[in-house]
Design a protein around this motif. Structure first.
Motif, PDB file in Angstrom:
ATOM      1  N   ALA A 171      -1.022   6.317  -3.473  1.00  0.00           N
ATOM      2  CA  ALA A 171      -1.455   4.904  -2.607  1.00  0.00           C
ATOM      3  C   ALA A 171      -2.948   4.926  -2.199  1.00  0.00           C
ATOM      4  O   ALA A 171      -3.690   4.029  -2.230  1.00  0.00           O
ATOM      5  N   GLY A 203      -5.177   4.786  -5.933  1.00  0.00           N
ATOM      6  CA  GLY A 203      -5.352   3.461  -5.871  1.00  0.00           C
ATOM      7  C   GLY A 203      -6.787   3.122  -5.773  1.00  0.00           C
ATOM      8  O   GLY A 203      -7.213   2.149  -6.410  1.00  0.00           O
ATOM      9  N   TRP A 241      -0.152   0.502  -2.063  1.00  0.00           N
ATOM     10  CA  TRP A 241      -1.681   0.748  -2.676  1.00  0.00           C
ATOM     11  C   TRP A 241      -2.608  -0.166  -2.403  1.00  0.00           C
ATOM     12  O   TRP A 241      -3.853  -0.189  -2.486  1.00  0.00           O
ATOM     13  N   GLY A 255      -5.100   1.817  -1.171  1.00  0.00           N
ATOM     14  CA  GLY A 255      -6.170   2.160  -2.133  1.00  0.00           C
ATOM     15  C   GLY A 255      -7.372   1.161  -1.756  1.00  0.00           C
ATOM     16  O   GLY A 255      -8.625   1.762  -1.894  1.00  0.00           O
TER      17      GLY A 255
END
Length: 538
Positions: free
Chosen positions: A382, A386, A320, A324
């Protein structure tokens, strides 16, 4: 990367002086890769010679590298010769490992020269593009470099890299770093040499070999930006890809200096919508026609140059920190250029994606129990969740502290690796806040807050008593924004429930939960009493 649609461990103080970030128990820290690869049009066989410079972190009698061996279908790589510091060395190959007999002491540096040949089963995609022309494109994420390159195929081991590509003269070659040599060879062939001095994980080491039209639409902040597109797409492709010259300086201004010496955006055959190869981003073939979507796609992949490439995750559990970040940085770029409504609509769409994904797979973002295929980690947790965590962090500590934290995080971990706690510590330092609970509830806890809002009208003093209840099993500490008759209130909920009194002109106020799209939660504002069977967390 956008889909188409191990902690620091040192063997000794001496070894630790050289290792930035290695997988737990790692034997070596690879310092440099030099890959000489010969390609041809007659077949899909590649001839390779890999020179790997490695510093040993502990005494060893063998070194194990990742490399897929030639299989029953005659695909894979077969090593024919291996030298250790210039001396022939014994080795063995199994299905996916190359084991070298060696004798090394802590801190010693060995240079291994590996000669091999074979047909890649993956990693280097040899095929034809949409116009029927032959192409060769590296596509290594997550651990697919081993299908064509002997290496330590782990994001924790980063190294500088060179590619020396010998191919038919008609092709142009692009790779990481800067082009240091291009010369004709006998037999209508050409040698192209690219060199990248920055430390990279293997997942973003790459070559692209095809017939390209190439342009340089600009060099913002002194970084040359190049566009590589198929000649048939030259007009629209070069026009659309030029938006990169607008995106790059926007990120540089807020994050820090671009980590590489050039940025190439390449039309390719990647299996992803975009693949953030360091300094040489690959995009799917039809991206050149995505006039409306290309800017956000490019913003995502360019953001990855800082997050995922320059700073790589220590283990895949923390992916992540790559996806993210790239997702939220794209939202921030779009907000900065097109207004806050663009951010709100993007976050609202992402929230729906997260909630729908949770119904299928209920797990935390930092998912240490995941045992599926690596590609499965590229999921809504992710990417979108995120991104949402970063948005809520920004709202919690404020814009100034957030951007200072992002810049400090990049400065500290550029060229190395980080995990979730590393980010938390940086953000705590710049904000002066204890963020342990925030990071735990949003990143290491599955699920999301379920917020039920009810109210009672108090006619005697013309007010309403507003009740906020968390209906999920474990309560979060969070701010809930509620708009009552057009006026915004923020309620800090630090347990199962909270109640505030608000002036109101009638018993039927207009209640809007989270009007500015700042909380990843579901909301119920129907003002129905709590179900008698509802389980309220303790």
């Amino acid at each position: 990367m956008r889909k188409n649609l191990y902690l620091l461990l040192f063997a000794s103080l001496m070894a630790g002086a050289y290792a930035n970030a290695q997988a737990p128990g790692a034997t070596v820290d690879v310092q440099h890769y030099r890959f000489a690869v010969t390609l041809n049009d007659a077949d899909n066989v590649i001839n390779g010679q890999a020179t790997i410079t490695a510093r040993f972190l502990k005494p060893a009698t063998k070194l194990t590298l990742d490399l897929y061996r030639k299989n029953a279908e005659s695909k894979g790589m077969l090593v024919s010769m291996l030298k250790d510091n210039g001396i022939p060395a014994k080795f063995t190959q199994d299905s996916d490992k190359l084991v070298i007999n060696t004798k090394a002491m802590v801190g010693s540096v060995h240079k291994y020269v590996i000669t091999y040949q074979g047909i890649p089963t993956d990693g280097l995609i040899i095929s034809t593009n949409k116009y029927g022309h032959r192409t060769f494109f590296g596509d290594n994420w997550a651990t697919r470099a081993r299908y064509w390159l002997p290496c330590v195929d782990d994001p924790a081991d980063k190294a500088s890299v060179e590619f020396l590509v010998t191919a038919p003269a008609k092709y142009k070659v692009v790779a990481n770093g800067l082009k240091v040599l291009e010369k004709p060879l006998p037999g209508n062939k050409k040698l192209t040499h690219w060199s990248e001095t920055a430390k990279l994980p293997t997942k973003v080491m790459v070559i692209g070999v095809a017939d390209f039209a190439v342009a340089n639409p600009g060099s913002p902040n002194g970084t040359p930006v190049y566009s590589y597109v198929f000649p048939e797409d030259k007009e629209i492709g070069l026009k659309n890809y030029a938006v990169a010259t607008k995106i790059l300086p926007w990120f540089v201004k807020r994050i820090g200096a671009y980590p590489y010496k050039k940025l190439a955006n390449v039309q390719s055959k990647t299996i992803f919508g975009g693949m953030e190869n360091a300094g040489a981003i690959f995009y799917y073939e039809k991206s050149v026609n995505a006039t409306k979507g290309i800017e956000s796609l490019m913003a995502h992949e360019i953001a990855h140059q800082w997050f995922g490439d320059a700073i790589s995750e220590k283990t895949w559990w923390h992916v992540w920190l790559s996806e993210g970040f790239a997702t939220y940085m794209t939202h921030l770029y779009m907000e900065g250029n097109y207004g806050i409504d663009t951010l709100k609509s993007g976050l609202a769409a992402d929230r729906n994606t997260v909630l729908n994904f949770e119904k299928k797979y209920d797990a935390p973002i930092v998912d240490s129990t995941y045992e599926g295929q690596m590609i499965g980690m590229l999921n809504a947790n992710a990417y979108q969740k995120g991104s949402w965590v970063l948005h809520m962090l920004r709202r919690k500590i404020g814009d100034d502290a957030f951007w200072k934290g992002v810049a400090a995080y990049y400065k500290q971990y550029n060229g190395s690796n980080a995990n979730t706690d590393d980010l938390r510590k940086v953000m705590e330092k710049v904000s002066g806040q204890d963020l342990k609970q925030f990071f735990t509830q949003w990143l290491r806890t599955a699920g999301h807050p379920i917020i039920k809002i009810t109210w009672d009208y108090m006619a005697q003093n013309k007010s309403i008593s507003l009740h906020i209840n968390q209906m999920q099993e474990a309560p979060y500490n969070l701010p809930v924004e509620i708009m009552v008759d057009g006026k915004l209130y923020t309620v800090d909920v630090k347990g199962v429930s909270a109640t505030i009194s608000i002036p109101a002109t009638s018993g039927t106020p207009v209640i809007l939960a989270d009007p500015n799209v700042n909380l990843l939660a579901t909301f119920d504002t129907t003002n129905k009493p709590l179900d008698k069977g509802a389980v309220i967390p303790k």
